[in-house]
Write a protein that holds these residues in place. Sequence first.
Motif, PDB file in Angstrom:
ATOM      1  N   SER A 155      -6.392  -1.450   2.437  1.00 52.27           N
ATOM      2  CA  SER A 155      -7.021  -0.367   1.690  1.00 52.27           C
ATOM      3  C   SER A 155      -6.907   1.006   2.322  1.00 52.27           C
TER       4      SER A 155
ATOM      5  N   GLY B  29       2.081   5.495   1.274  1.00 52.53           N
ATOM      6  CA  GLY B  29       2.374   4.911  -0.030  1.00 52.53           C
ATOM      7  C   GLY B  29       1.770   3.526  -0.189  1.00 52.53           C
ATOM      8  N   GLU B  30       1.663   3.080  -1.429  1.00 54.33           N
ATOM      9  CA  GLU B  30       1.130   1.744  -1.725  1.00 54.33           C
ATOM     10  C   GLU B  30       2.219   0.682  -1.732  1.00 54.33           C
ATOM     11  N   GLU B  31       3.444   1.052  -2.097  1.00 56.28           N
ATOM     12  CA  GLU B  31       4.541   0.088  -2.168  1.00 56.28           C
ATOM     13  C   GLU B  31       5.122  -0.160  -0.781  1.00 56.28           C
TER      14      GLU B  31
ATOM     15  N   ASN C 194       2.647  -4.425  -3.456  1.00 57.21           N
ATOM     16  CA  ASN C 194       1.668  -3.346  -3.393  1.00 57.21           C
ATOM     17  C   ASN C 194       0.643  -3.760  -2.343  1.00 57.21           C
ATOM     18  N   ARG C 195       0.528  -2.979  -1.274  1.00 55.78           N
ATOM     19  CA  ARG C 195      -0.346  -3.340  -0.154  1.00 55.78           C
ATOM     20  C   ARG C 195      -1.804  -3.463  -0.583  1.00 55.78           C
ATOM     21  N   LYS C 196      -2.219  -2.682  -1.585  1.00 54.47           N
ATOM     22  CA  LYS C 196      -3.618  -2.740  -2.027  1.00 54.47           C
ATOM     23  C   LYS C 196      -3.939  -4.055  -2.727  1.00 54.47           C
ATOM     24  N   ASP C 197      -2.931  -4.725  -3.293  1.00 59.23           N
ATOM     25  CA  ASP C 197      -3.140  -6.042  -3.888  1.00 59.23           C
ATOM     26  C   ASP C 197      -3.606  -7.059  -2.849  1.00 59.23           C
TER      27      ASP C 197
ATOM     28  N   SER D 292      -6.481   4.562   3.134  1.00 60.48           N
ATOM     29  CA  SER D 292      -6.133   5.650   2.230  1.00 60.48           C
ATOM     30  C   SER D 292      -6.576   6.953   2.871  1.00 60.48           C
TER      31      SER D 292
ATOM     32  N   VAL E  61       7.352   1.579   4.454  1.00 58.32           N
ATOM     33  CA  VAL E  61       6.360   2.158   3.558  1.00 58.32           C
ATOM     34  C   VAL E  61       6.484   3.673   3.647  1.00 58.32           C
TER      35      VAL E  61
END
Length: 182
Positions: free
Chosen positions: A149, A162-164, A142-145, A151, A19
Motif C-alpha cells: 500500500s 507506480g502501482e504496476e 498491481n502491487r496494491k492487489d 503511497s 516499478v
Amino acid sequence: MTTTKWILDASHSEIRFKVKHLMISSVAGQFSDFNATVETSGEDFTTAKVHFTAEIKSITTNNEQRDAHLQAADFFDGQNYPQLVFEGKKLEKISDDAYKMDGTLTMKGISKDLTFNVEFGGQTQDPWGNTRVGFELNGKLNRKDFGISFSMVSETGGILLGEEVKIFANVQFVKQAELMAA
C-alpha cells in the motif's frame, strides 16, 4: 505414465522486477534466494505443475535503505510474510516456443491469479550428461492487489511509485529421475 521432476538451477537463473519511480523511470530489483520445481508427464511441459518460492528478505535493489523499507508492513511485511509463493496451474502452448502460464501468486497472505508469457529457450545436454531446459517469463501485477500500500506524492504533486510491477525471469531446470505412476 511417467512423471518427470525438474529442479531449478538457481546459479543460472534470475528473478527480477521493475516499478515506475516518479513516473519517469523504473527502479529494478531482484530476489537472490528463490527456488522452483516443475513436474511434468514425461517431458510434456503443457502438463507442468510449477511450484516457486522467493524469500522476501533476499530482495535487493542496490540501495540498502530502500531494501530495508521493502521489508516494512507498507511493502512486503517480511516479518509476518517471509515468502512469496507461485503455483503454476496451466501451461498452454501458443507456438513452438511460446506459452502462457496461469497460476496463483500468494504474497502478504493474499492470493491472486496471474498469467505470464513464457518463452521456451530450448533443451540440451550439459557436459555431465544432464538434460537441461530454459525458459524466460514476463508478466505484470498491481502491487496494491497484494496489500503493498505504500503511497506518497512528491513535493510537486507527482506520484512517487507506480502501482504496476513488471516481472521478468530467466530460469534453467535440470531433469531429475522419471518416476512411474503406480
